[in-house]
Enzyme design. Structure first.
Site, mmCIF file in Angstrom:
data_model
loop_
_atom_site.group_PDB
_atom_site.id
_atom_site.type_symbol
_atom_site.label_atom_id
_atom_site.label_comp_id
_atom_site.label_asym_id
_atom_site.label_seq_id
_atom_site.Cartn_x
_atom_site.Cartn_y
_atom_site.Cartn_z
ATOM 1 N N ARG A 110 47.911 52.267 32.991
ATOM 2 C CA ARG A 110 46.657 52.844 32.508
ATOM 3 C C ARG A 110 46.241 52.065 31.259
ATOM 4 O O ARG A 110 47.098 51.653 30.474
ATOM 5 C CB ARG A 110 46.835 54.325 32.120
ATOM 6 C CG ARG A 110 47.006 55.276 33.302
ATOM 7 C CD ARG A 110 45.700 55.487 34.057
ATOM 8 N NE ARG A 110 45.825 56.422 35.169
ATOM 9 C CZ ARG A 110 46.032 56.093 36.438
ATOM 10 N NH1 ARG A 110 46.145 54.824 36.792
ATOM 11 N NH2 ARG A 110 46.112 57.014 37.376
ATOM 12 N N GLU B 237 37.376 52.538 31.284
ATOM 13 C CA GLU B 237 36.885 51.943 32.531
ATOM 14 C C GLU B 237 36.009 52.945 33.290
ATOM 15 O O GLU B 237 36.198 54.144 33.138
ATOM 16 C CB GLU B 237 38.068 51.482 33.407
ATOM 17 C CG GLU B 237 38.978 52.626 33.838
ATOM 18 C CD GLU B 237 40.195 52.130 34.621
ATOM 19 O OE1 GLU B 237 40.915 51.230 34.164
ATOM 20 O OE2 GLU B 237 40.426 52.695 35.716
ATOM 21 N N HIS C 101 40.633 47.660 38.468
ATOM 22 C CA HIS C 101 41.513 48.774 38.882
ATOM 23 C C HIS C 101 41.586 48.851 40.412
ATOM 24 O O HIS C 101 41.168 49.833 41.013
ATOM 25 C CB HIS C 101 41.015 50.120 38.303
ATOM 26 C CG HIS C 101 42.092 51.183 38.328
ATOM 27 N ND1 HIS C 101 42.106 52.259 37.474
ATOM 28 C CD2 HIS C 101 43.186 51.324 39.119
ATOM 29 C CE1 HIS C 101 43.159 53.018 37.735
ATOM 30 N NE2 HIS C 101 43.828 52.475 38.729
HETATM 31 P P1 NAP Z 1 57.053 56.716 37.759
HETATM 32 O O1 NAP Z 1 57.953 56.448 38.908
HETATM 33 O O2 NAP Z 1 56.957 58.117 37.247
HETATM 34 O O3 NAP Z 1 57.489 55.727 36.569
HETATM 35 C C1 NAP Z 1 56.951 55.850 35.288
HETATM 36 C C2 NAP Z 1 57.828 55.178 34.254
HETATM 37 O O4 NAP Z 1 57.289 55.550 32.965
HETATM 38 C C3 NAP Z 1 59.291 55.615 34.258
HETATM 39 O O5 NAP Z 1 60.124 54.511 34.089
HETATM 40 C C4 NAP Z 1 59.395 56.551 33.062
HETATM 41 O O6 NAP Z 1 60.634 56.532 32.396
HETATM 42 C C5 NAP Z 1 58.353 55.968 32.118
HETATM 43 N N1 NAP Z 1 57.891 57.002 31.191
HETATM 44 C C6 NAP Z 1 57.312 58.184 31.491
HETATM 45 N N2 NAP Z 1 57.041 58.869 30.358
HETATM 46 C C7 NAP Z 1 57.459 58.087 29.344
HETATM 47 C C8 NAP Z 1 57.478 58.257 27.943
HETATM 48 N N3 NAP Z 1 56.993 59.375 27.357
HETATM 49 N N4 NAP Z 1 57.987 57.267 27.194
HETATM 50 C C9 NAP Z 1 58.481 56.134 27.782
HETATM 51 N N5 NAP Z 1 58.492 55.931 29.110
HETATM 52 C C10 NAP Z 1 58.001 56.900 29.867
HETATM 53 O O7 NAP Z 1 55.570 56.302 38.097
HETATM 54 P P2 NAP Z 1 55.053 55.207 39.153
HETATM 55 O O8 NAP Z 1 54.922 55.827 40.484
HETATM 56 O O9 NAP Z 1 55.901 53.979 39.011
HETATM 57 O O10 NAP Z 1 53.574 54.952 38.601
HETATM 58 C C11 NAP Z 1 53.388 54.462 37.282
HETATM 59 C C12 NAP Z 1 51.932 54.511 36.915
HETATM 60 O O11 NAP Z 1 51.225 53.440 37.521
HETATM 61 C C13 NAP Z 1 51.154 55.744 37.379
HETATM 62 O O12 NAP Z 1 51.390 56.860 36.556
HETATM 63 C C14 NAP Z 1 49.730 55.272 37.314
HETATM 64 O O13 NAP Z 1 49.177 55.557 36.050
HETATM 65 C C15 NAP Z 1 49.854 53.767 37.496
HETATM 66 N N6 NAP Z 1 49.244 53.340 38.765
HETATM 67 C C16 NAP Z 1 48.243 52.406 38.733
HETATM 68 C C17 NAP Z 1 47.668 51.977 39.905
HETATM 69 C C18 NAP Z 1 46.606 50.913 39.916
HETATM 70 O O14 NAP Z 1 45.809 50.893 40.845
HETATM 71 N N7 NAP Z 1 46.586 50.028 38.945
HETATM 72 C C19 NAP Z 1 48.078 52.522 41.138
HETATM 73 C C20 NAP Z 1 49.093 53.454 41.134
HETATM 74 C C21 NAP Z 1 49.672 53.854 39.940
HETATM 75 P P3 NAP Z 1 61.972 57.130 33.105
HETATM 76 O O15 NAP Z 1 62.280 56.185 34.235
HETATM 77 O O16 NAP Z 1 63.030 57.063 32.073
HETATM 78 O O17 NAP Z 1 61.618 58.497 33.582
#
Ligand code: NAP
Length: 312
Positions: A231, A260, A278
Site C-alpha cells: 500500500r 491513488e 495498482h
Molecule cells: P500477509 O500474508 O498478511 O502478510 C503481511 C506481512 O506484513 C506479514 O509478514 C506480517 O508480519 C507483516 N505485518 C503485518 N502487520 C505488521 C506490523 N504491524 N508491523 C510489521 N509487520 C507487519 O498479507 P499478504 O497476503 O502477503 O498481502 C500483503 C499486502 O499486499 C496486502 O495487505 C495488500 O495491502 C497488498 N496487496 C497488493 C496488491 C496489489 O495489487 N498491488 C494485491 C494484493 C495485495 P508477520 O508475518 O510477522 O505476521
C-alpha cells in the site's frame, strides 16, 4: 428480495455472476448507500465489497441486518474491522489466489528498474541504436542482496522468485520464520542497511503507516532500490521522493501510491522509477479467482455454513 448489496467498481465480467448468484443490487461506492430506500437497506444480509474507499461504522449502521462484508482483495484496510466486529459483522478477504500475480509484478518492476527496458526500447524506437550506437549500460540484478519487508503470503512468493535469481535473501516481519538460508532482521533499519533491493509486502492500515520511514530509506543508501506492491501508506512517500530526487537512493518500482489514483507529479519527472497503476492482481485469471472466492464466502454466509477465508 435481494439479500446482497454489491458495492464498488465491478467490471462487465464481474457483474453478471453477482446478479446470477445472489440477484445482487449494485452501487458504485459507499457514498451511494444512503440513497437506497430504508426498507430495501434493511433486507440486505451481505455486502460484496470492492475498492479502496473507507467502509466504516457510519456505512455499516445504514445496513443494520448485514452479517458479512466480503472483500474483493486480500488487503482489507479500507474496512473498519473493529467496527464490524463490534456489530457482529464478519469480514472475509481473498488471500493466496493473487500471490503469483502480485509477486510477478514485483519482479517485473525490479527488472524494469534495473535493466531499463522501457528506456532501451525508446532508444530502439527512436532510431538511436542505428544513429548513435549501443544503448547505455544498466545494472546487474541477479546475485545481489534483497530484503523483504513483510514475509507473509506475497512476500514469501517474491522471496522464492528472488532465490531463483541467486539473490541473498533478508527479511523483516513481526516474527522470525522457518526459512533456512534467509536472514531475519528484527529492526527495519537493519534490514535496509543489509540489502540493495527492498521489496515491501506489508499489510496496509494505521499500524504500518510510514513503516518504510525516512531512516529506512536513508539506510538503503545510494545503490538502494525500493519496490512496493503493498500500500502507498506503508512508505513515507515524501521522504522517498526526496531520496529519489537527490540520488540518496538509486530508484524505485511502485504499484501503489498515497492518495491513488492521483499520483504525486514529482514521480512523473523521475526516470529512475518504474510506475504501475495498482495492477498487481490485475490479470483476467486472478481477478476471476478473487471474484469467485468472494462469492463463495457470500454463499457460505447466506447458507449458514463456515466462511472460507474469514478475517475476524
Ligand atoms: P500477509 O500474508 O498478511 O502478510 C503481511 C506481512 O506484513 C506479514 O509478514 C506480517 O508480519 C507483516 N505485518 C503485518 N502487520 C505488521 C506490523 N504491524 N508491523 C510489521 N509487520 C507487519 O498479507 P499478504 O497476503 O502477503 O498481502 C500483503 C499486502 O499486499 C496486502 O495487505 C495488500 O495491502 C497488498 N496487496 C497488493 C496488491 C496489489 O495489487 N498491488 C494485491 C494484493 C495485495 P508477520 O508475518 O510477522 O505476521
Amino acid at each position: 428480495m435481494t439479500a446482497t448489496l454489491a458495492i464498488g467498481p465491478y467490471n462487465e465480467a464481474e457483474r453478471p455472476p453477482l446478479k446470477d448468484s445472489f440477484d445482487a443490487q449494485l452501487i458504485a461506492g459507499p457514498a451511494d448507500i444512503a440513497g437506497i430506500d430504508a426498507g430495501l437497506r434493511d433486507a440486505f444480509r451481505a455486502v460484496a465489497y470492492k475498492g479502496h474507499h473507507p467502509f466504516g461504522a457510519a456505512e455499516m449502521d445504514l445496513l443494520p441486518n448485514i452479517g458479512l462484508i466480503a472483500n474483493y482483495g486480500v488487503g482489507y484496510d479500507a474496512i473498519d474491522v473493529a467496527a464490524a466486529s463490534a456489530r457482529g459483522i464478519r469480514v472475509t478477504n481473498t488471500p493466496d489466489v493473487l500471490n503469483d500475480d502480485v509477486a510477478d509484478l514485483a519482479i517485473a518492476m525490479w527488472l524494469q528498474q534495473g535493466r531499463e527496458m522501457r528506456q532501451a526500447e525508446t532508444w530502439l524506437r527512436d532510431g538511436k541504436w542505428e544513429s548513435v550506437g549501443s544503448v547505455p549500460l544498466n545494472r546487474k540484478l541477479s546475485g545481489g542482496t534483497a530484503g523483504i519487508m513483510g514475509l507473509g503470503r506475497i512476500g514469501r512468493d517474491i522471496a522464492d522468485r528472488l532465490a531463483a535469481f541467486k539473490m541473498d535473501i533478508h527479511y523483516h516481519a513481526r516474527s522470525e520464520k522457518q526459512t533456512p538460508g534467509w536472514t531475519y532482521h528484527a529492526d527495519p533499519v537493519d534490514l535496509a542497511q543489509a540489502v540493495d533491493f527492498l521489496f515491501v509486502a506489508l499489510v496496509g492500515g494505521p499500524e504500518t503507516e510510514n513503516y518504510v520511514s525516512k531512516e529506512v530509506i536513508a539506510a538503503l543508501g545510494p545503490r538502494g532500490v525500493v519496490i512496493n506492491i503493498s500500500r502507498g501508506s506503508c512508505i513515507d512517500e515524501g521522504a522517498l521522493l526526496d531520496a529519489l530526487e537527490s540520488g540518496a537512493i538509486a530508484g524505485a518500482g511502485l504499484d501503489v501510491f498515497v492518495g491513488e489514483p492521483k499520483v504525486d507529479p514529482r514521480f512523473l519527472k523521475l526516470d529512475n522509477v518504474a510506475l504501475q497503476p495498482h495492477q498487481g492482481s490485475g490479470t483476467v485469471e486472478t481477478r476471476a479467482a478473487m471474484a469467485k472466492l468472494q462469492r463463495d464466502n457470500i454463499a457460505a454466509h447466506l447458507a449458514g455454513t463456515a466462511l472460507l477465508t474469514p478475517v475476524n
